[in-house]
Scaffold this motif. Structure first.
Motif, short mmCIF file in Angstrom:
data_model
loop_
_atom_site.label_atom_id
_atom_site.label_comp_id
_atom_site.label_asym_id
_atom_site.label_seq_id
_atom_site.Cartn_x
_atom_site.Cartn_y
_atom_site.Cartn_z
N ALA A 383 36.03 32.06 -39.30
CA ALA A 383 37.05 31.94 -40.34
C ALA A 383 36.53 32.32 -41.72
N LEU A 384 35.22 32.48 -41.85
CA LEU A 384 34.64 32.83 -43.14
C LEU A 384 34.87 34.31 -43.46
N PRO A 385 35.04 34.67 -44.72
CA PRO A 385 35.15 36.08 -45.08
C PRO A 385 33.86 36.82 -44.72
N GLY A 386 33.99 38.08 -44.36
CA GLY A 386 32.84 38.89 -44.02
C GLY A 386 32.80 39.21 -42.54
N SER A 387 31.66 39.71 -42.10
CA SER A 387 31.49 40.11 -40.70
C SER A 387 30.76 39.03 -39.92
N ALA A 388 31.07 38.97 -38.63
CA ALA A 388 30.41 38.02 -37.73
C ALA A 388 29.73 38.79 -36.61
N LYS A 496 36.69 28.09 -51.17
CA LYS A 496 36.37 26.89 -51.94
C LYS A 496 35.85 25.86 -50.95
N VAL A 497 34.59 25.44 -51.14
CA VAL A 497 33.90 24.60 -50.17
C VAL A 497 33.88 23.15 -50.66
N VAL A 498 34.16 22.21 -49.74
CA VAL A 498 34.12 20.78 -50.05
C VAL A 498 33.38 20.07 -48.92
N VAL A 499 32.53 19.10 -49.29
CA VAL A 499 31.88 18.24 -48.30
C VAL A 499 32.32 16.81 -48.58
N ASP A 500 32.88 16.19 -47.55
CA ASP A 500 33.31 14.79 -47.64
C ASP A 500 32.63 14.04 -46.51
N GLY A 501 31.53 13.37 -46.83
CA GLY A 501 30.77 12.70 -45.79
C GLY A 501 30.19 13.70 -44.82
N ASP A 502 30.59 13.61 -43.55
CA ASP A 502 30.09 14.51 -42.52
C ASP A 502 31.04 15.66 -42.22
N VAL A 503 32.03 15.84 -43.06
CA VAL A 503 33.03 16.89 -42.82
C VAL A 503 32.87 18.00 -43.86
N LEU A 504 32.69 19.21 -43.35
CA LEU A 504 32.72 20.41 -44.18
C LEU A 504 34.12 20.99 -44.11
N SER A 505 34.66 21.34 -45.26
CA SER A 505 35.94 22.05 -45.25
C SER A 505 35.90 23.14 -46.30
N PHE A 506 36.67 24.19 -46.05
CA PHE A 506 36.83 25.24 -47.07
C PHE A 506 38.24 25.81 -46.93
N THR A 507 38.74 26.37 -48.03
CA THR A 507 40.06 26.96 -48.05
C THR A 507 39.97 28.44 -48.37
N ARG A 508 40.84 29.21 -47.70
CA ARG A 508 41.06 30.64 -47.98
C ARG A 508 42.57 30.82 -48.09
N THR A 512 43.09 26.18 -44.31
CA THR A 512 42.02 25.21 -44.48
C THR A 512 41.26 25.11 -43.16
N VAL A 513 39.95 25.20 -43.26
CA VAL A 513 39.07 25.07 -42.10
C VAL A 513 38.25 23.81 -42.29
N ALA A 514 38.21 22.96 -41.27
CA ALA A 514 37.44 21.72 -41.34
C ALA A 514 36.55 21.61 -40.12
N LEU A 515 35.32 21.17 -40.35
CA LEU A 515 34.31 20.99 -39.30
C LEU A 515 33.73 19.59 -39.42
N ASP A 543 32.25 16.76 -33.76
CA ASP A 543 31.82 18.02 -33.15
C ASP A 543 33.00 18.94 -32.87
N THR A 544 33.98 18.92 -33.77
CA THR A 544 35.20 19.71 -33.59
C THR A 544 35.55 20.39 -34.90
N ALA A 545 36.13 21.58 -34.78
CA ALA A 545 36.62 22.31 -35.95
C ALA A 545 38.10 22.63 -35.77
N VAL A 546 38.82 22.74 -36.88
CA VAL A 546 40.24 23.11 -36.85
C VAL A 546 40.54 24.13 -37.93
N TRP A 547 41.57 24.94 -37.66
CA TRP A 547 42.18 25.80 -38.67
C TRP A 547 43.58 25.23 -38.93
N VAL A 548 43.88 24.98 -40.18
CA VAL A 548 45.17 24.40 -40.56
C VAL A 548 45.81 25.30 -41.60
N ARG A 549 47.09 25.60 -41.45
CA ARG A 549 47.80 26.42 -42.44
C ARG A 549 48.95 25.62 -43.02
#
Length: 550
Positions: A383-388, A496-508, A512-515, A543-549
């Motif tokens: 989900a991150l910009p760029g190449s994988a 835009k990256v946010v860390v809340d405890g053990d959850v990483l999230s970023f928005t494009r 919103t992507v959360a891990l 141990d789960t990730a989601v994509w939310v729109r």
């Protein structure tokens, strides 16, 4: 000759295909065996290209298939403009390029410019020549130190263990009375070129043009940070007891650790002139040809120097691969990557596994937990910009194989197995692909029995054929994720990256992507869940990730 395929059109500047591509690494020895000798080959790759099309990737990168004694499985090249008979012929290579283009896949080949095989005609000529000769000037030959010159010229160590120098007199093809040593930052069968000699640069420009003329779309450049060494070849300064020379795979350590090291053999400023020259060569060809650097640099800033506008198009972002399972560490990598690349206008790359490192299912703990984390990390990465960049077999959820000592073939194992600190080597991530069936070779090739590296007996449920019929399989997950990734192409290329405890999230944009890297359930972001790496029912499990729109 395959030539250029008119069905692949160049895209406008700033939207080149490689900027947001999913690129799949094929390790040719271990992909598919067409002739039944137990080793993969080019016709085997061609026969299974539909797997990559159906997976949903944009390109494949193929590790070296050039003529080679195979001391380091092809990374010891004896002829850069021919195919090793183990893998096929130039006609097979042309057929592979043509078929890939028919399927809409770009093809990237590996280039190994830091060193050649000791069987390369140049090195053989150097061994026959006198010290100080033009033939020796193509490599790094030096007189020894100590009494009678019997000690190495400096204290550098090989990435594969032991000294980075061998005496010519001790080489099987060397002269008994020769006083000189030659540098090999990897195996003793891989002498380093002297890139201060213009003949070396001219030869490699010819190699680039040879493969570009045959229609390849780009190059992955091996040890891109290593071509030049400090000219004095001085001793490396390192803390007592510390190992020198490590640059690849898990040996690289974190960027923070490496930034504190003295490394006169790596990342010298002169290397960038080479890549400016290569950039100009690629610009002469249509179709957005590209280069990606394997540059194990010490900082994100030094990584960014390789992708200035007149050098590489991409460089591998190994910080993502090296990060532990931690929301904070992942966030640091994302933030530092974008901060470093913004001044040079480059797009990032992301990678979790390759042929040099422990597979990420195993790195993340193995078993059910390791697979859950691997899926979540992969979905976050895609989900991150760029190449994988994806590595063969990860779409099947393959783990690192514990290859028995008697079956190991990696030179890092062979060079250190009788020492006090043996290196297990990289064979465990290179075990051949399982395609079908319930026993070895699992459809890897015709016949029965084990291929060049033995496959585990329990792989029957992990084959491509077995997973294709299971909608909950890792293969099905990868296909869904890569298909969903195409819907993200129009989103902003910043996060835009946010860390809340053990959850990483970023928005494009509206995504919103959360891990969840923790051990307890966490709150789901607001909006519609459009994709998840595992079951989601009102909360975001560990141990789960989601994509939310929305």
């Amino acid at each position: 000759m395959a030539g250029n395929d008119a069905s692949i059109d160049p895209t406008p500047t700033g939207a080149e295909w490689w900027r947001h591509a999913a690129i799949y690494q094929v390790y040719p020895r271990s992909w598919a065996d067409a002739d039944g000798d137990g080793v993969g080959d080019l016709p085997g790759i061609t026969a299974h290209l539909e797997h990559l099309r159906d997976l949903g990737v944009d390109a494949l990168w193929i590790s070296p298939f050039y003529r080679s004694p195979q001391a380091d499985h092809g990374y010891d090249v004896s002829d850069y403009q021919d195919i090793d008979p183990l893998f096929g012929t130039l006609e097979d290579a042309d057929a592979l390029v043509a078929r890939a283009h028919e399927l809409g896949l770009r093809l990237i080949v590996d280039l190994v410019p830091n060193h050649s095989s000791d069987q390369h005609e140049w090195f053989q000529a150097a061994l026959r020549a006198e010290p100080g000769s033009p033939e020796r000037a193509r490599y790094l030959f030096r007189d020894g130190t100590g009494e009678g010159g019997l000690e190495p010229p400096n204290n550098w160590e090989s990435v594969f263990g032991g000294s980075a120098w061998d005496r010519v007199a001790e080489h099987p093809d060397g002269r008994d009375d020769d006083p000189q040593w030659y540098l090999h930052l990897f195996d003793s069968s891989q002498p380093d070129f002297d890139w201060r000699n213009p003949e070396v640069g001219d030869m490699f420009e010819g190699v680039l043009r040879f493969w570009l003329d045959r229609g390849v779309d780009g190059f992955r450049v091996d040890v891109a940070h290593g071509l030049f060494k400090e000219e004095s070849l001085r001793d490396q300064v390192r803390p007592e007891g510390a190992k020198g020379g490590a640059t690849a795979g898990e040996e690289a350590g974190s960027m923070v650790e490496r930034a504190a090291l003295d490394e006169p053999m790596w990342d010298q400023p002169e290397v960038h002139e080479v890549y400016r020259r290569w950039h100009q060569v690629l610009a002469e060809y249509p179709g957005d040809r590209m280069m990606v650097a394997e540059a194990w640099t010490a900082t994100a800033e030094s990584m960014a120097r390789f992708v200035r506008p007149d050098e590489y198009q991409q460089t591998f972002n190994f910080a993502w691969l090296l990060a532990p399972w931690s929301a904070e560490k992942f966030a640091d990598v994302v933030t530092h990557t974008f901060d470093a690349l913004e001044p040079v206008g480059a797009t990032p790359t992301w990678v979790l596994s390759n042929h040099d490192v422990i597979r990420h299912v195993t790195r993340y703990g193995g078993g059910t937990q390791g697979l859950a984390r691997a899926r979540a990390a992969t979905m976050t990465m895609l989900a991150l910009p760029g190449s994988a960049y994806l590595y063969q077999g990860e779409e099947l959820g393959l783990e690192q194989v514990d290859v028995a000592p008697e079956d190991r073939t990696d030179p890092s194992w062979l060079r250190t197995k009788d020492t006090d600190a043996p290196e297990i080597g990289r064979d465990g991530c290179r075990v051949p692909m399982p395609w079908s069936g319930d026993s070895a070779p699992f459809g890897f090739g015709p016949g029965s029995g084990q291929p060049w590296l033995p496959q585990p007996s329990g792989w029957g449920s992990l084959t491509v054929a077995a997973q294709e019929t299971d909608p909950e399989s890792t293969l099905a997950f990868y296909r869904r994720t890569l298909a969903a990734r195409r819907d993200l192409a129009d989103l902003p290329a910043s996060v835009k990256v946010v860390v809340d405890g053990d959850v990483l999230s970023f928005t494009r944009g509206d995504l919103t992507v959360a891990l969840n890297c923790g051990t307890a359930d966490a709150a789901l972001p607001d909006g519609e869940v459009v994709h998840a790496s595992g079951p989601v029912d009102g909360t975001l499990p560990a141990d789960t990730a989601v994509w939310v729109r929305g």
